[in-house]
Design an enzyme around this catalytic site. Sequence first.
Site, PDB file in Angstrom:
ATOM      1  N   ASN A  64       0.843  -1.191   0.000  1.00 18.59           N
ATOM      2  CA  ASN A  64       0.000   0.000   0.000  1.00 18.59           C
ATOM      3  C   ASN A  64       0.879   1.242   0.000  1.00 18.59           C
ATOM      4  OD1 ASN A  64      -0.186  -1.313   2.882  1.00 18.59           O
ATOM      5  ND2 ASN A  64      -0.645   0.826   3.320  1.00 18.59           N
ATOM      6  N   ASP A  65       0.675   2.177   0.876  1.00 23.86           N
ATOM      7  CA  ASP A  65       1.197   3.536   0.773  1.00 23.86           C
ATOM      8  C   ASP A  65       2.653   3.634   0.310  1.00 23.86           C
ATOM      9  OD1 ASP A  65      -1.085   3.350   2.245  1.00 23.86           O
ATOM     10  OD2 ASP A  65      -0.434   4.655   3.864  1.00 23.86           O
TER      11      ASP A  65
END
Length: 583
Positions: A63-64
């Site tokens: 993710n991020d």
Amino acid sequence: MMGVFNKYVWVWSLLICLSKITAYHKIYPHHPLHLQRTIDEGDVDPHIYRTGYHFQPKKNWINDPNAPMYYKGFYHLFYQYNPKGAVWGNIVWAHSVSKDMVNWVHLEPAIEPSEPFDKYGCWSGSATVYPGDKPVLYYTGIIKEKPAPGYQVQAYAIPANHSDPYLRKWIKPADNPIIKPTSENVSAFRDPTTAWYNNGHWKFVVGSRHNHRGIAYLYRSRDLITWVKAKHPFHSKKDTGMWECPDFYPVSSRGTHGLDTSALGNHVKYVFKNSLEVTRYEYYTLGRYDLVKDRYIPDNSSVDGWGGLRYDYGNFYASKSFYDPIQKRRIVWGWANESSTSEEDIAKGWAGIQLIPRKVWLDHSGKQLLQWPICELEKLRCQKTQLHNVKVHKGEIIEIKEITAVQADIDVIFSFSSLDKAEWYEEEWGEFPQHDLGKSICGVRGATVQGGLGPFGFLTLASHKLEEYTPVFFRIFKIADNKHKVLLCSDATPSSLNEKEYKPSFGGFVDVDLTEKKLSLRSLIDHSVVESFAEGGKTAITSRVYPTLAVSKNVHLHVFNNGLETITIKRLNAWSMNTAYMN
């Protein structure tokens, strides 16, 4: 390591295709866009959805994009990663390096849970390169699992060897954690930003919430050891919920060049961005920075809340920007999660991609940002086809051939002779949620709904008989005799015959002067993702899609017009894209 990079440059050069300048196309007059077919379980190999030139590791969940930065000749990307599977959990900071932000070498994780202050996870944060080429990674550590999603503190890591350009090893100093919550919400206190300097202090903000108010708390330090919370928030806004992955940076009001995060001056505006946990969208404002009070103040013209400006009106979240000191530009990097089910992600063995890095700068109006895929991506362009001054009448579809449609880059300028046939904007749309108005209108005015001026645009990732396709298109609405609204849509609704997928219709308005009666559109197509940019980057939309028929060599690309007004393709360039190096 340098030998590895030389290897991939050689391989990439070997794969370069001879550019073919063609104008071959096929017209399908009045082609039906709704053909039906059912699909059986297990019809599709999940590996066909892996992207060719978007960043992703070989397997597992990401993710991020925590902390992109440039250091000693390499771009570094740190990102949230689960080394144990294709669902969220067991989060570490994975680490990859690149010479161009297109081709990548994956290294061992930079930060993993190992101490009491990050025992249950090393969550998002940022990188700051301090004077003297001294990088520091700030991140959120999880010290307890409760209260959910975890008790959060702020920690940091530094390189074990500053002379190593690959920064393979990181250490966590003994004075961690550097910030513990006092009166803050302990389960909503995360994602420290890149630090900036003024008035004798280094500063960064941490995202949080109090009840339903989104908050960015400001912390200051003179020595980078002791961080003191300011008496008042850097910025806050009621009814916005948790502010994840905040970002704060300056932009120049003169030209497209970027600015270092600590830059000051008369020709500087400021961007403040938040990722909203409640809506799963981001929004940003433009404003000024009160250096005396240490507060950010949005311009009156910037909507501060759910209805604010977005980098991207589609599947785009947890973005992080950094200043590239070599190219003198500001780069924003966003994450796109999967729109498939968790069970399908586990079957694929991976989930999540990082989107193409985008250069961002201030529009000449001073009211919004512009963004465009980094120029390095163009090195992957291969076979090319072109069209010039081709008319597309009502109901016509033109196939763009001679390129690999599943992995492509297409850029076009459309023109039209009159605005008279534009349909009226419906008053009833005032009842739609105003923070997601474009999406709602695209949902009821899809590509199959005939209009006056539009819909016209692309049918991407299309199957042979158009049982599946992802349309990206414009619609122009009349709101007064001489006033119009331009809407860009990216509609995943017809993208797949698999009924399990999340297939939203995304939309965003484009602030454009129609005096010259033309619009431009660029789409990056890569197996299971379509990134689109209207009018030089004024509006962007990303869709994740999972066709069952339109896969691999069975993918087609078309230009279409389903409006009464004839559209002209003034100029179209389309390229096959080579596969980026990911090792």
